[in-house]
Write an enzyme that holds these catalytic residues in place. Structure first.
Site, PDB file in Angstrom:
ATOM      1  N   ARG A  46       0.845  -1.197   0.000  1.00 41.91           N
ATOM      2  CA  ARG A  46       0.000   0.000   0.000  1.00 41.91           C
ATOM      3  C   ARG A  46       0.876   1.241   0.000  1.00 41.91           C
ATOM      4  O   ARG A  46       1.558   1.544   0.972  1.00 41.91           O
ATOM      5  CB  ARG A  46      -0.935   0.023   1.224  1.00 41.91           C
ATOM      6  N   SER A 115     -12.513  -3.156   1.690  1.00 43.37           N
ATOM      7  CA  SER A 115     -12.595  -2.515   2.999  1.00 43.37           C
ATOM      8  C   SER A 115     -14.052  -2.285   3.367  1.00 43.37           C
ATOM      9  O   SER A 115     -14.843  -1.823   2.537  1.00 43.37           O
ATOM     10  CB  SER A 115     -11.866  -1.163   2.979  1.00 43.37           C
ATOM     11  N   LYS A 144      -3.848   6.561   7.307  1.00 45.44           N
ATOM     12  CA  LYS A 144      -4.562   6.880   6.078  1.00 45.44           C
ATOM     13  C   LYS A 144      -5.168   8.264   6.183  1.00 45.44           C
ATOM     14  O   LYS A 144      -5.580   8.692   7.265  1.00 45.44           O
ATOM     15  CB  LYS A 144      -5.697   5.877   5.832  1.00 45.44           C
TER      16      LYS A 144
END
Length: 217
Positions: A46, A115, A144
């Site tokens: 990620r 998610s 995030k």
């Protein structure tokens, strides 16, 4: 997700994730090497702010590393990158490309994770044919941008009792609360800075595995 993939998904209770800018080493290759050597069997790549060339070059190396370790490689968001490097799958959010569109272009047994932040999300992911779901953020997290509010353990309890595809708990999980996550019926937890932010990743992961084992006694 076929049976062999499911077994690999749950072989080790920690789901690894890269976060180079938040990493102690600032080196995804080193971090992945350490996570794999510690026994982690699922790595999610990620990176949100790197160039595609930068990510592709890292992923080519990480794909080879995960293959040699018998581990699974999932790419966050970028379906094209995942396909280009031969990753095992992709993980998408609620505002990303839908599952049916990924299935239209992906090879057989390509894993799709979604998610989720509430029961409705989880149910829809199952209906859409997702292979697994992310459950969270369990706790407040700063890894995030534009993150939703913490969902807490209640949503994790709901998923454990009602959702029958694999799932991973994520978001704000650290060594001081991961036992609560495991005791909620979860067999796979993702720690981001709780792993890559540590100076000794292998020691950290081994300790997390010990906590998991203790929670299941």
């Amino acid at each position: 997700m076929n049976q062999k993939q499911k077994e690999l998904f749950y072989e080790f209770p920690i789901y690894g994730m890269t976060a180079e800018d938040l990493s102690y080493s600032h080196d995804n290759i080193k971090d992945v090497k350490d996570m794999l050597e510690a026994g982690i069997k699922v790595i999610q790549y990620r990176e949100k702010k790197k160039t595609f060339k930068y990510m592709y070059n890292q992923l080519v190396i990480i794909r080879q590393m995960t293959k040699e370790a018998g581990a699974m490689l999932i790419v966050d968001d970028f379906v094209g990158l995942a396909l280009a490097v031969g990753a095992d799958g992709v993980h998408v959010g609620q505002e990303d490309i839908p599952v049916h569109a990924i299935k239209a272009i992906a090879p057989k047994d390509f894993i799709i994770g979604v998610s989720t932040h509430m029961p409705e999300h989880a149910v829809k992911a199952v209906e859409d044919g997702a292979d697994y779901i992310g459950v969270g953020p369990i706790y407040a997290t700063q890894t995030k941008e534009d993150v939703v509010d913490p969902v807490g353990l209640d949503y994790l309890d709901y998923v454990s009792a009602n959702i029958h595809i694999p799932f991973v708990a994520i978001g704000g999980i650290k060594d001081n609360n991961v036992d609560d996550v495991f005791e909620s019926g979860c067999d796979l937890a993702c720690l981001v800075t709780g792993i890559v932010g540590k100076p000794d990743i292998k020691k950290t992961v081994i300790e997390l595995k010990r906590i998991y084992d203790e929670s299941k006694k």
